[in-house]
Design an enzyme around this catalytic site. Structure first.
Site, PDB file in Angstrom:
ATOM      1  N   LYS A 152       0.858  -1.186   0.000  1.00  0.00           N
ATOM      2  CA  LYS A 152       0.000   0.000   0.000  1.00  0.00           C
ATOM      3  C   LYS A 152       0.892   1.233   0.000  1.00  0.00           C
ATOM      4  O   LYS A 152       1.815   1.307   0.828  1.00  0.00           O
ATOM      5  CB  LYS A 152      -0.861   0.076   1.271  1.00  0.00           C
ATOM      6  CG  LYS A 152      -1.784  -1.079   1.495  1.00  0.00           C
ATOM      7  CD  LYS A 152      -2.647  -0.830   2.730  1.00  0.00           C
ATOM      8  CE  LYS A 152      -1.891  -0.949   4.054  1.00  0.00           C
ATOM      9  NZ  LYS A 152      -1.380  -2.285   4.390  1.00  0.00           N
ATOM     10  N   CYS A 261      -4.180   2.378  -8.576  1.00  0.00           N
ATOM     11  CA  CYS A 261      -4.491   0.948  -8.699  1.00  0.00           C
ATOM     12  C   CYS A 261      -5.979   0.636  -8.820  1.00  0.00           C
ATOM     13  O   CYS A 261      -6.405   0.093  -9.839  1.00  0.00           O
ATOM     14  CB  CYS A 261      -3.902   0.188  -7.520  1.00  0.00           C
ATOM     15  SG  CYS A 261      -2.103   0.197  -7.550  1.00  0.00           S
TER      16      CYS A 261
END
Ligand SMILES: NC(=O)c1ccc[n+]([C@@H]2O[C@H](COP(=O)([O-])OP(=O)(O)OC[C@H]3O[C@@H](n4cnc5c(N)ncnc54)[C@H](O)[C@@H]3O)[C@@H](O)[C@H]2O)c1
Length: 441
Positions: A152, A261
């Site tokens: 992340k 993403c």
């Protein structure tokens, strides 16, 4: 081990640095001169907590080097990671031009057995395509492995060093042995290294991101219903999330998901399924809900000012798509800025890390302030766009004295509606019940 990483962006730089940190010799390749110049000096071109220190240390220890020479990287490494961009094409599919072009050049440069690892997020069947392209260029033995990345942004170093799991897609025992060796230090505390075929690994990445996007859109729909029926999404979230089958994470209502993403991966998975004459109905809804949610704040602003938005000035706190990153790709801030400007609103903005990126992207069409309070001078409203820690406990009195009108649109529900009302603000959150008096919802 001798490895190389092609593409030193958000993923490649973290991957390369963390592999160097575990003792490997890493060659990082990029074709962006600006980035290379910074990297060679030990400066990170991206904002990522903890990365610069690790980078400097490993450059100092000569375990990581940066170059534009693919030749140098391929010749000197046994494992080659592709961490190249796979942006969204016009038809929603993942654009594989960078991955396939580099694969072809690697094929021509092969001088011994190598493992080529797809770290980029790529559609099902890409490992087969890469294998075919390289196979046409060389008679050397090689394997192509799918090893999707789950880090992340904002917590990337920690995620890579201590992954929940590592997914390795390969049917080659030789490649698997090398990958297990390389990842050994990262999975020694029992977090699993999951081995599967290449196609399953490729799909795993899309399924994981699409499921997380589904959670976000689902909660945003619940939040919107809360506003209609007079419920409070914060309480609903707590009541739901404590069920172990549901879990507490990723249930926060807000102004939609963004980033490099989720949007493109959801679109690419929808395209993959369409290409196979299949429809992922839930995912279509997830995408539509998200597009609508990104406009929800603008609708609230228009409603509050009864459509008279021309000539207003609004402050934005936060521009990055989430805290602790300077990444603004597909950030809700972008669509909010466009919609507000269309409505004749002037924008004053502050972000702790992403202002340079935003300037590079949209230039000077909004005003930027190094200090969040300076952005508030004379504004008709504040929009909290990104929930940076810096914004969680501000001096509300100071804010009120700077703003022309004390109106807050809180896109991340970080302030307490009751407290806001007590402090004299007109407050709008997402999916929160309407407090008595003049505040909105
Ligand atoms: N950013 C994330 O959080 C994240 C997480 C997991 C997976 N991914 C996936 O990883 C891949 C890379 O994402 P990113 O965010 O790091 O992208 P990015 O755009 O930040 O980085 C890509 C890098 O590749 C370089 N590059 C492009 N063409 C090149 C070439 N021919 N030779 C050498 N370098 C070249 C670019 O200059 C850039 O530095 C994507 O497929 C993405 O979906 C990203």
């Amino acid at each position: 081990m001798k490895i190389s990483v092609i593409g030193t962006g958000y993923v490649g730089l973290v991957v390369g640095t963390c592999f160097a940190e575990s003792g490997n010799d890493v060659v990082c390749v990029d074709n962006d001169e600006r980035k290379l110049k910074m990297l060679k000096k030990g400066e990170s071109p991206i904002y990522e907590p903890g990365l610069t220190d690790l980078l400097k240390k490993n450059i100092g220890d000569r375990r990581i080097v940066f170059t534009d020479s693919l030749e140098k990287a391929v010749e000197n490494s046994e494992i080659i990671f592709l961490a190249l961009p796979t942006p969204q094409s016009e038809d929603g599919s993942a654009d594989l031009q960078h991955v396939l072009a580099v694969a072809k050049r690697i094929g021509k440069l092969m001088n011994s057995y190598k493992v080529i690892v797809n770290k980029s997020t790529v559609p099902v069947g890409t490992a087969d395509r890469v294998r075919e392209i390289i196979g046409k260029e060389t008679s050397q033995e090689f394997d192509v492995v799918s090893n999707p990345e789950f880090l992340k942004e904002g917590a990337a170093v920690n995620d890579f060093m201590k992954p929940d799991r590592v997914v390795i897609g390969t049917r080659s025992p030789r490649a698997l042995a090398l990958m297990e060796d390389l990842y050994g230090p990262f999975v020694r505390t029992g977090n699993p290294l999951i081995v599967m075929d290449e196609r399953s690994a490729e799909l795993t990445k899309y399924a994981a991101n699409s499921f997380l996007a589904t959670k976000v859109s689902f909660m945003n729909e619940v939040a919107n219903l809360c506003e209609i029926v007079g419920a409070n999404v914060d309480l609903v979230r707590k009541g739901m999330g404590t069920d172990a089958r549901i879990g507490q994470q990723f249930l926060f209502a807000g102004i939609g998901y963004g980033g490099s993403c989720f949007p493109k991966d959801v679109a690419a998975l929808l395209k993959t399924s369409k290409d196979h004459q299949h429809t992922l109905q839930i995912l279509e809804a997830v995408e539509n809900v998200n597009k609508r949610q990104k406009q929800i704040i603008v609708e609230k602003i228009k409603a509050h000012f009864q459509g008279k938005t021309k000539g207003l000035t609004v402050a934005l706190w936060g521009l990055s798509f989430k805290p602790n990153t300077d990444d603004i790709r597909e950030a809700p801030a972008l669509s909010i800025i466009v919609a507000l400007q269309k409505a004749g609103v002037k924008i004053r903005a502050h972000d702790p890390a992403a202002m340079a990126e935003m300037k590079r992207h949209i230039g000077g069409s909004i005003q930027y302030y190094d200090n969040n309070y300076d952005a508030l001078k004379g504004v008709d409203a504040l929009v909290l766009v990104t929930e940076w820690n810096d914004f969680r406990r501000p001096d509300f009195e100071r804010m009120k004295s700077l703003m022309k009108q004390p109106v807050i649109f809180d896109g991340r529900n970080i302030y307490d509606p009751k407290v806001m009302e007590e402090k004299g603000f007109v407050y709008y959150g997402i999916g929160r019940s309407r407090p008595a008096g003049k505040s909105g919802n």
